[in-house]
Design an enzyme around this catalytic site. Sequence first.
Site, mmCIF file in Angstrom:
data_model
loop_
_atom_site.group_PDB
_atom_site.id
_atom_site.type_symbol
_atom_site.label_atom_id
_atom_site.label_comp_id
_atom_site.label_asym_id
_atom_site.label_seq_id
_atom_site.Cartn_x
_atom_site.Cartn_y
_atom_site.Cartn_z
ATOM 1 N N ARG A 129 -115.134 -97.721 -31.355
ATOM 2 C CA ARG A 129 -115.039 -98.674 -32.453
ATOM 3 C C ARG A 129 -113.673 -98.560 -33.132
ATOM 4 O O ARG A 129 -113.025 -97.515 -33.103
ATOM 5 C CB ARG A 129 -116.189 -98.479 -33.431
ATOM 6 C CG ARG A 129 -117.504 -99.008 -32.863
ATOM 7 C CD ARG A 129 -118.674 -98.827 -33.789
ATOM 8 N NE ARG A 129 -119.213 -97.480 -33.714
ATOM 9 C CZ ARG A 129 -120.403 -97.145 -34.220
ATOM 10 N NH1 ARG A 129 -121.142 -98.060 -34.843
ATOM 11 N NH2 ARG A 129 -120.850 -95.909 -34.124
ATOM 12 N N LYS B 249 -133.381 -101.299 -22.728
ATOM 13 C CA LYS B 249 -134.735 -100.788 -22.947
ATOM 14 C C LYS B 249 -135.020 -100.515 -24.420
ATOM 15 O O LYS B 249 -136.107 -100.824 -24.912
ATOM 16 C CB LYS B 249 -134.955 -99.510 -22.130
ATOM 17 C CG LYS B 249 -135.119 -99.769 -20.638
ATOM 18 C CD LYS B 249 -135.170 -98.475 -19.838
ATOM 19 C CE LYS B 249 -136.419 -97.680 -20.110
ATOM 20 N NZ LYS B 249 -136.497 -96.465 -19.244
ATOM 21 N N SER C 185 -130.246 -97.481 -31.090
ATOM 22 C CA SER C 185 -129.526 -98.243 -30.070
ATOM 23 C C SER C 185 -128.104 -97.742 -29.992
ATOM 24 O O SER C 185 -127.505 -97.429 -31.027
ATOM 25 C CB SER C 185 -129.504 -99.742 -30.394
ATOM 26 O OG SER C 185 -128.706 -100.442 -29.454
ATOM 27 N N GLY D 151 -145.543 -102.616 -32.475
ATOM 28 C CA GLY D 151 -146.935 -102.208 -32.309
ATOM 29 C C GLY D 151 -147.359 -101.190 -33.353
ATOM 30 O O GLY D 151 -148.472 -101.260 -33.895
ATOM 31 N N TYR E 173 -125.925 -105.463 -24.460
ATOM 32 C CA TYR E 173 -126.085 -105.207 -25.899
ATOM 33 C C TYR E 173 -126.438 -106.494 -26.644
ATOM 34 O O TYR E 173 -127.396 -106.535 -27.419
ATOM 35 C CB TYR E 173 -124.794 -104.611 -26.454
ATOM 36 C CG TYR E 173 -124.865 -104.208 -27.911
ATOM 37 C CD1 TYR E 173 -125.693 -103.164 -28.328
ATOM 38 C CD2 TYR E 173 -124.092 -104.847 -28.863
ATOM 39 C CE1 TYR E 173 -125.755 -102.787 -29.665
ATOM 40 C CE2 TYR E 173 -124.145 -104.476 -30.205
ATOM 41 C CZ TYR E 173 -124.975 -103.443 -30.591
ATOM 42 O OH TYR E 173 -125.031 -103.075 -31.919
ATOM 43 N N PHE F 191 -124.695 -92.634 -36.871
ATOM 44 C CA PHE F 191 -123.840 -92.899 -38.033
ATOM 45 C C PHE F 191 -124.606 -93.632 -39.134
ATOM 46 O O PHE F 191 -124.790 -93.116 -40.248
ATOM 47 C CB PHE F 191 -122.613 -93.693 -37.570
ATOM 48 C CG PHE F 191 -121.883 -94.431 -38.649
ATOM 49 C CD1 PHE F 191 -121.400 -93.754 -39.759
ATOM 50 C CD2 PHE F 191 -121.675 -95.799 -38.547
ATOM 51 C CE1 PHE F 191 -120.729 -94.436 -40.762
ATOM 52 C CE2 PHE F 191 -120.995 -96.486 -39.533
ATOM 53 C CZ PHE F 191 -120.527 -95.810 -40.650
#
Length: 324
Positions: free
Chosen positions: A187, A92, A76, A103, A146, A12
């Site tokens: 949501r 992760k 995420s 990095g 989260y 989104f």
Amino acid sequence: MKKVLITGAAGFLGSHLCDRFIKEGFYVIAMDNLITGDLKNIEHLFPLENFEFQHHDVSKFIHIPGKLDYILHFASPASPIDYLKIPIQTLKVGALGTHNLLGVAKEKNARILVASTSEVYGDPLVHPQTEEYYGNVSPVGPRGVYDEAKRFMESITMAYHRFHGIETRIVRIFNTYGPRMRLNDGRVVPAFMGQALRGEDLTVFGDGKQTRSFCYIDDQVEGIYRLLMSDYSYPVNIGNPHETTIGEFAEEIIKLTGTEQKVIYKPLPTDDPMQRQPDITKAKELLGWEPQVSRSEGLKIVFDYFKSLTPEELQDKEHRDFSK
């Protein structure tokens, strides 16, 4: 032409960021593993010469050939339904994914903006929430996967800033809504609108007195863009400070949609925050930013978007593979 890597690009918020950076004349590399994102959100960009898509999981090694000027890390799961189904992947992408992208930023000498969230404040004991508030978070509760992923993201980003001297930006995003939200992601805005359009009663968890503050997507993207282009390295709240209770918001949706459903109440999920309201003093002072779109105006746009969906899309029967 400046080059930007946007992760979570088919989601989104990520897809709207792709639109904005294309509009600003950037070469956009969009990266997403599509575990919660959808190519439909960015398919209109595929014919463009200054747009490319990479189907990749940022928790794994990332290679971007050539120069890179900016990175926006928005990969995420962002909804409770998603991150409770895929808790390991959520941790992760916040930890390994952020480490990998920092990095890349170090290697390319690129400026990186990471997407944190108001969830770093947990169930806040300070109201409204300022960036200096450390939060009230349960690391072992179901939402901890989260919340703590985002808190770690902020910590490692600042470590790279201090130790390696890379240019970092951290945005703390409060509840944001707009077109391209998924009806099944849990949501508040799409959940209420989906129920109203399907003729179902609106489900409120708890007594409805918990509060949220809703920011329209265009305002959120503008704030993020200004933060990226600023010289401020610490977290900044970007959200709409106009607070409402969930119960009042449900009635607002019923009135907007012209339906006759009632509100039904169910038990409040574990660790669900009772208050959400950003203090946006920093955004005003540092970025000259504050929301421009009223909630009534934004909700009308989103309602028209959801009304345009097919009956099959409105039922939202899609099942996602969360096994990987």
